[in-house]
Write a protein that holds these residues in place. Sequence first.
Motif, PDB file in Angstrom:
ATOM      1  N   PRO A  73       0.401   4.987   0.955  1.00 48.61           N
ATOM      2  CA  PRO A  73      -0.474   6.127   1.427  1.00 48.61           C
ATOM      3  C   PRO A  73       0.043   7.539   1.134  1.00 48.61           C
ATOM      4  O   PRO A  73      -0.484   8.387   0.993  1.00 48.61           O
ATOM      5  N   GLU A 125       0.874  -1.187   0.158  1.00 53.13           N
ATOM      6  CA  GLU A 125       0.062  -0.164   0.102  1.00 53.13           C
ATOM      7  C   GLU A 125       0.942   1.238  -0.092  1.00 53.13           C
ATOM      8  O   GLU A 125       2.048   1.119   0.651  1.00 53.13           O
ATOM      9  N   PRO A 145      -0.619  -3.640   3.807  1.00 48.33           N
ATOM     10  CA  PRO A 145      -0.300  -2.376   4.498  1.00 48.33           C
ATOM     11  C   PRO A 145       0.994  -2.148   4.652  1.00 48.33           C
ATOM     12  O   PRO A 145       1.710  -3.290   4.900  1.00 48.33           O
ATOM     13  N   ARG A 146       1.467  -0.914   4.455  1.00 50.55           N
ATOM     14  CA  ARG A 146       3.172  -0.762   4.674  1.00 50.55           C
ATOM     15  C   ARG A 146       3.517  -1.027   6.109  1.00 50.55           C
ATOM     16  O   ARG A 146       2.852  -0.346   6.875  1.00 50.55           O
TER      17      ARG A 146
END
Length: 342
Positions: A262, A260, A288-289
Amino acid sequence: MDFQIKRLWVKKSKTDHQKWEKLLHQAGIQTEENVDYTVGLFDGEKLIGTGSIADNVLKCFAVCKDYTGGGAINQLVSHLMNKVFEDGETACYVYTKPASKAAFQHLGFKEISRVEEELVFMEKAAFGFESYLQALSQEAVEGERIAGIVMNANPFTKGHQYLVETAAKENDWVHLFVLSEDASVFPAADRKKLVKEGGKYLKNISIHDTKSYLVSSATFPSYFLKENSDVTRIQAKLDATIFREAIAPTLNIRFRYVGEEPYSEATNIYNEAMAEVFDDTIQLIILPRKATSEEVISASRVRTLFAENKLNELKALVPQTTFDYLNSQKGKEVQLKLKNKE
C-alpha cells in the motif's frame, strides 16, 4: 592498435571523476556511483574510452565516436573481464543496449534475457545460467499446483511468513527464492538462514538461491537507459521475463505469490509489470499484507525499529527465530550498520 589502460580514481580524484563524467555524458550515458573499479583507455594523453566493474558486473562503457568500430571496446572489455576473473569470480555479467550485443558476443558472452528494445542481459561463465537451471531441475516436484515466491527478506518478518504459509496451504509445493546478492544490510547467508528457520514447520516448500539471475534494485544498472526511462519497470520486466521463460518452466511453476504494497510505488510498479509479462502463462496472486495494530508488517518497519533499539515493539512483527537473531552478536553488528546509516 593497442591503447594504454590506466586506473581512473573516480571516487578519490575530482579530476578523474570530471574526465569520466564528461566522456560518459558525451556518449549519452549517465554516471553511476555504484562502481568498484574504473579504467580509462588512452591514445597518448587523450582519454578515448572508459569502463567499470561493480562486483562481477561490467558497466559504464563509453568510447569516443572516432574510435568506435575498432579494437578499443574489445580492449576495455577484455581488461575488465580478466580483472573480474582474477579477483576470484567465476562468472561475469553485463547489461547493455541491444545494438551493443555483438561486441560482447564476440568476446564469449551469451544472452540470458532481454527487455524489448531496452536492454540485453548477458553472461560469460564456465557454469552459467544453463547449469543453474540444470541444478534447479533436480528439485522439480510433481503436482497440480506448483507456486513460486521471490523475496529479499531483509529480514524475514511475520509478513513474509504469512505469504509463504498461505502459498503452502493453497498449493502442492512452493519454490521459495531468496535474493543471493549481498546488497542489503542483512547478509545474504543470514537472510536465507532466517527464511529456512522461520518456515521449517512447512513441509511442502523448497528454498533456492537466485544467484545473479534475479536482480535487486540496489545493483541493477541504469546508466545506459534514457534519463526518462522507467528503470523500476524495466528491471521488473527483465526479472519477470527470466522467471516466465526459464525458471518457472524448469520447476513447473504456474502461480507466483507476492504481497500487496500500500505504501511503495516501486513495488506496485513491479507487481504491474509482472502481471503484464506473465499474461496467461503464470497466475500472479497478490495477497493483502499482514498487519498488527492497523499497520502493515514490513521489513523496512522492522529495520527502523531495530535501528532505534525498540526490540519490544518489533517482537510482534518477526518470528521468534528472527527475534533471536536480532539479539545475537550478528544482529548487533547489523544494528550498528543501520544506526550508522541514519
